[in-house]
Design a protein around this motif. Structure first.
Motif, PDB file in Angstrom:
ATOM      1  N   PRO A 146      37.937  56.644  14.079  1.00 33.97           N
ATOM      2  CA  PRO A 146      39.350  56.686  14.439  1.00 33.97           C
ATOM      3  C   PRO A 146      40.162  55.830  13.475  1.00 33.97           C
ATOM      4  O   PRO A 146      39.641  55.256  12.528  1.00 33.97           O
ATOM      5  CB  PRO A 146      39.365  56.103  15.856  1.00 33.97           C
ATOM      6  CG  PRO A 146      37.942  56.056  16.295  1.00 33.97           C
ATOM      7  CD  PRO A 146      37.118  55.972  15.059  1.00 33.97           C
ATOM      8  N   GLY A 147      41.465  55.700  13.738  1.00 33.84           N
ATOM      9  CA  GLY A 147      42.346  54.957  12.849  1.00 33.84           C
ATOM     10  C   GLY A 147      42.184  53.459  12.959  1.00 33.84           C
ATOM     11  O   GLY A 147      41.318  52.940  13.660  1.00 33.84           O
ATOM     12  N   ALA A 148      43.066  52.759  12.247  1.00 29.19           N
ATOM     13  CA  ALA A 148      43.008  51.308  12.188  1.00 29.19           C
ATOM     14  C   ALA A 148      43.398  50.682  13.527  1.00 29.19           C
ATOM     15  O   ALA A 148      44.104  51.286  14.333  1.00 29.19           O
ATOM     16  CB  ALA A 148      43.933  50.819  11.083  1.00 29.19           C
ATOM     17  N   PHE A 149      42.932  49.453  13.745  1.00 30.26           N
ATOM     18  CA  PHE A 149      43.322  48.702  14.932  1.00 30.26           C
ATOM     19  C   PHE A 149      43.205  47.219  14.618  1.00 30.26           C
ATOM     20  O   PHE A 149      42.662  46.814  13.577  1.00 30.26           O
ATOM     21  CB  PHE A 149      42.471  49.078  16.156  1.00 30.26           C
ATOM     22  CG  PHE A 149      40.991  48.815  15.995  1.00 30.26           C
ATOM     23  CD1 PHE A 149      40.412  47.635  16.460  1.00 30.26           C
ATOM     24  CD2 PHE A 149      40.171  49.763  15.395  1.00 30.26           C
ATOM     25  CE1 PHE A 149      39.060  47.398  16.323  1.00 30.26           C
ATOM     26  CE2 PHE A 149      38.807  49.532  15.246  1.00 30.26           C
ATOM     27  CZ  PHE A 149      38.250  48.358  15.711  1.00 30.26           C
ATOM     28  N   GLU A 150      43.711  46.398  15.520  1.00 33.86           N
ATOM     29  CA  GLU A 150      43.670  44.945  15.373  1.00 33.86           C
ATOM     30  C   GLU A 150      42.646  44.379  16.341  1.00 33.86           C
ATOM     31  O   GLU A 150      42.544  44.826  17.487  1.00 33.86           O
ATOM     32  CB  GLU A 150      45.053  44.365  15.672  1.00 33.86           C
ATOM     33  CG  GLU A 150      45.146  42.846  15.518  1.00 33.86           C
ATOM     34  CD  GLU A 150      46.564  42.358  15.767  1.00 33.86           C
ATOM     35  OE1 GLU A 150      47.344  42.274  14.796  1.00 33.86           O
ATOM     36  OE2 GLU A 150      46.896  42.084  16.946  1.00 33.86           O
ATOM     37  N   VAL A 151      41.870  43.408  15.877  1.00 33.54           N
ATOM     38  CA  VAL A 151      40.910  42.755  16.757  1.00 33.54           C
ATOM     39  C   VAL A 151      41.155  41.253  16.733  1.00 33.54           C
ATOM     40  O   VAL A 151      41.284  40.645  15.671  1.00 33.54           O
ATOM     41  CB  VAL A 151      39.451  43.089  16.356  1.00 33.54           C
ATOM     42  CG1 VAL A 151      39.138  42.630  14.935  1.00 33.54           C
ATOM     43  CG2 VAL A 151      38.466  42.460  17.338  1.00 33.54           C
TER      44      VAL A 151
END
Length: 314
Positions: A227-232
């Motif tokens: 899937p696309g980018a995300f913040e962790v």
């Protein structure tokens, strides 16, 4: 054990997308021993060093390692680099490791392979033939021309190949295959995530004990549907990272010079598991149970976020 510098002795095209590599040590140095189901990791050079795991197909005790590499359409560089190496070239290899060993207490073995997942299965089959232990191997694929080692598998008395040609009615009849084995039979499956999930779900519905179920997700399938980018946010560390499409949380942590625990990098072993505190996870491992996932367990090496932000207790 430190890494090995091995020479590519031979390269054979098995299909238009898969090539076999025979690796040897120079000066007749003996190679480290291994057991069926083991893999080696090959270093992929570049601006950021990567390691890619490949199952060992040959029998233990031979003076070489045999691997088969499939060129992935959405390769992040590993398979493409491996398809560019030449005979005589030296490669850096981590010694064999095995997260997928054959059980020693089985009375028989049921092996199921899909696509390039045939590599550890064929290694196991060759070993079981040599030791005269009972097994059945089922090898599934869509197109015979893209199935590595097809003729060798077809030549095995205890093997059956299922070539669907895109016809759902010609796929593996999982319920029938899993119904007719003894309580001492151990099941091994390797291939795409969809195949592994279907096999394990069917086995559980038929009452197979969890201790007799063994699976390994081949590495190519991890890159195909990110899937696309995300913040962790790593709450205990006080660090927030951006995880782009095509990279894992684990890779983002390594690139940030953190020191995370990990081993297989394929969602097999559970060493990298963290706890989700906030956000929604998309689980892509094959080692956690549904109860563990529901409780917040998360494999940083393969799983991703289905929300824009994920908070982990790391």
């Amino acid at each position: 054990m430190s890494s090995l510098s091995l020479r590519i002795e031979r390269i054979d095209p098995l299909t238009p997308q898969i090539r076999r590599l025979i690796l040897v040590a120079d000066a007749d140095h003996p190679l480290p021993e291994f057991t069926p189901g083991a893999h080696i990791e090959v270093q992929i050079p570049g601006s950021k060093i990567q390691w890619r795991a490949y199952s060992l197909v040959n029998l233990p005790g031979n003076p070489h390692y045999e691997i088969a590499v499939q060129l992935e359409d959405q390769s992040s560089g590993g398979s493409r680099w491996m398809h560019g190496v030449q005979v005589g070239q030296q490669v850096l290899v981590r010694p064999p490791n095995n997260h997928f060993p054959l059980a020693t207490d089985a009375s028989e073995y049921l092996l199921i392979a899909g696509g390039i997942g045939i590599t550890p299965m064929l290694g196991m089959a060759r070993s079981l033939v040599a030791s005269q232990q009972p097994f059945t191997l089922h090898y599934a694929g869509r197109d015979a021309s893209r199935m590595a080692y097809l003729q060798e598998v077809q030549a095995l008395e205890s093997a059956q190949c299922w070539i669907s040609g895109g016809d759902p009615t010609r796929r593996l009849p999982l319920t029938r295959l899993l119904q007719s084995h003894s309580a001492e039979c151990h099941l091994y499956v390797c291939g795409p995530k969809s195949l592994i999930s279907a096999v394990l779900q069917t086995a559980r519905e038929l009452g197979w004990d969890e201790s007799r179920l063994h699976s390994e997700l081949f590495i190519g399938s991890l890159d195909s549907e990110s899937p696309g980018a995300f913040e962790v946010e790593l709450r205990s560390s006080g660090v927030t990272l951006q995880v782009p499409a095509g990279k894992s949380v684990l890779e983002a942590m390594i690139e940030a010079d953190l020191d995370p625990l990990f081993d297989c990098r394929r969602g097999d072993c559970g060493v990298c598991v963290a706890q989700v505190l906030e956000g929604a996870a998309e689980h892509r491992d094959i080692c956690l149970s549904e109860r563990e996932r529901a409780g917040g367990s998360f494999c940083t090496c393969v799983s991703r976020a289905s929300s824009a932000r994920l908070v982990l207790d790391l």
